[in-house]
Design a protein around this motif. Structure first.
Motif, PDB file in Angstrom:
ATOM      1  N   LYS A 210      13.856  34.722 -12.608  1.00 53.38           N
ATOM      2  CA  LYS A 210      14.228  34.729 -11.865  1.00 53.38           C
ATOM      3  C   LYS A 210      13.018  34.599 -10.779  1.00 53.38           C
ATOM      4  CE  LYS A 210      18.603  32.322 -12.183  1.00 53.38           C
ATOM      5  NZ  LYS A 210      19.945  32.249 -11.805  1.00 53.38           N
ATOM      6  N   LYS A 230       8.074  27.031 -13.438  1.00 53.70           N
ATOM      7  CA  LYS A 230       9.554  27.659 -12.237  1.00 53.70           C
ATOM      8  C   LYS A 230       9.785  26.530 -11.396  1.00 53.70           C
ATOM      9  CE  LYS A 230      11.213  30.945 -13.518  1.00 53.70           C
ATOM     10  NZ  LYS A 230      11.977  31.133 -14.743  1.00 53.70           N
ATOM     11  N   THR A 234      12.878  30.548  -7.933  1.00 53.79           N
ATOM     12  CA  THR A 234      11.541  31.388  -8.084  1.00 53.79           C
ATOM     13  C   THR A 234      11.142  31.734  -7.327  1.00 53.79           C
ATOM     14  OG1 THR A 234      11.117  30.258 -10.356  1.00 53.79           O
ATOM     15  CG2 THR A 234      10.478  32.711  -9.584  1.00 53.79           C
TER      16      THR A 234
END
Length: 290
Positions: A210, A230, A234
């Motif tokens: 993440k 992503k 993120t």
């Protein structure tokens, strides 16, 4: 867990490439990911003294000077107990098998490895060297997750073969196979440190992290490939202490002045920790537009 991306802001020469240095403090031990200059090393030494750390482990992403040059200072001052990096001499037989050149011998392959990775092998006898394919657990919640061994050895074999180019997946081979580190920040967030990796080398790891250090100091095409994978949550870090050298984040900053959460060391030290993620972001971040 507290991770500090050191900035070269204020070091004196704004044109110099001071490289990367990232301090990973678990509260019980410290790991240093790359150390690209003496100035970074001296700051790491001060940090260790202030937090009562006598020794640190180093994870060296790859052999380039802007990731390596401060390590010798740390070793000379007795601050390092071990260095984790790609130890290719252990794999000279496998590399020889991958090179389709009958003129090559194990001895010539070994000599070429020592030439290409001279920084790494200059440390032999000075500090304990740990191989990233066999010693993946650096500390609790700090783990080596790449590069893939098959990918790395195939790339290095290409580099050793003088008939081949030194480029793979838009990066130099040394960059492409940078050692990648996964750091657990808290139960919901893990950080991927990438060095100068190629996108292909980190593609799978990107999906499970993440928080991501954008590779090669924020190189634009690498960043855009990651953005495409992503979601909006993120968080990104860029170590862009590159001065006037080739590389860095200029193109990224120009094209994406907003729209992503990005922390740049060009603006000062950047800290990633459990307490900072849900509450606030450093001054250098840029928020995704809704």
């Amino acid at each position: 867990m507290k991770v500090t991306f050191l900035s070269a802001k204020g070091y004196g020469n704004p044109c110099k490439n001071y490289g990367d240095c990232i301090l990973i403090d678990s509260g019980s031990d410290i790991v240093i990911y790359d150390c690209g200059c003496k100035e970074h090393a001296q700051r790491a030494e001060i940090y260790m003294q202030r937090h009562n750390y006598r020794k640190a482990s180093i994870v060296l992403s790859h052999d380039d000077s802007d990731h390596f040059d401060g390590i010798e200072y740390l070793i000379e001052h007795g601050l390092i107990n071990k260095v984790y990096t790609l130890l290719l001499l252990k794999y000279k037989n496998e590399l020889l098998d991958l090179i389709d050149d009958k003129r090559r011998t194990r001895e010539s392959v070994a000599k070429r490895i020592e030439e290409l990775y001279d920084h790494i092998y200059s440390l032999s006898g000075k500090v304990e060297l740990k191989d990233i394919f066999t010693d993946i657990n650096v500390s609790q919640d700090i783990t080596i997750v790449g590069p893939n061994k098959e990918y790395a050895l195939a790339a290095v074999a290409k580099n050793i073969d003088s008939r081949e180019t030194d480029i793979i997946d838009k990066e130099t081979i040394a960059n492409a196979v940078s050692t990648q580190l996964s750091v657990v920040i808290d139960k919901n967030h893990n950080l991927l440190l990438t060095g100068d990796s190629s996108f292909k080398s980190i593609e799978e790891a990107i999906k499970t992290h993440k928080i991501i250090q954008l590779p090669h100091h924020g190189k634009l095409d690498q960043a855009e490939s990651i953005f495409a994978l992503k979601d909006n949550s993120t968080i990104y870090y860029v170590s862009d202490n590159t001065g006037d050298s080739n590389g860095g984040s200029d193109d990224l900053r120009e094209k994406y002045p907003r729209g992503h959460i990005i922390y740049y060391t060009l603006n000062g030290d950047q800290v990633c920790a459990e307490c900072t993620i849900p509450i606030t972001y450093p001054k250098s971040c840029y928020f995704r537009s809704k």
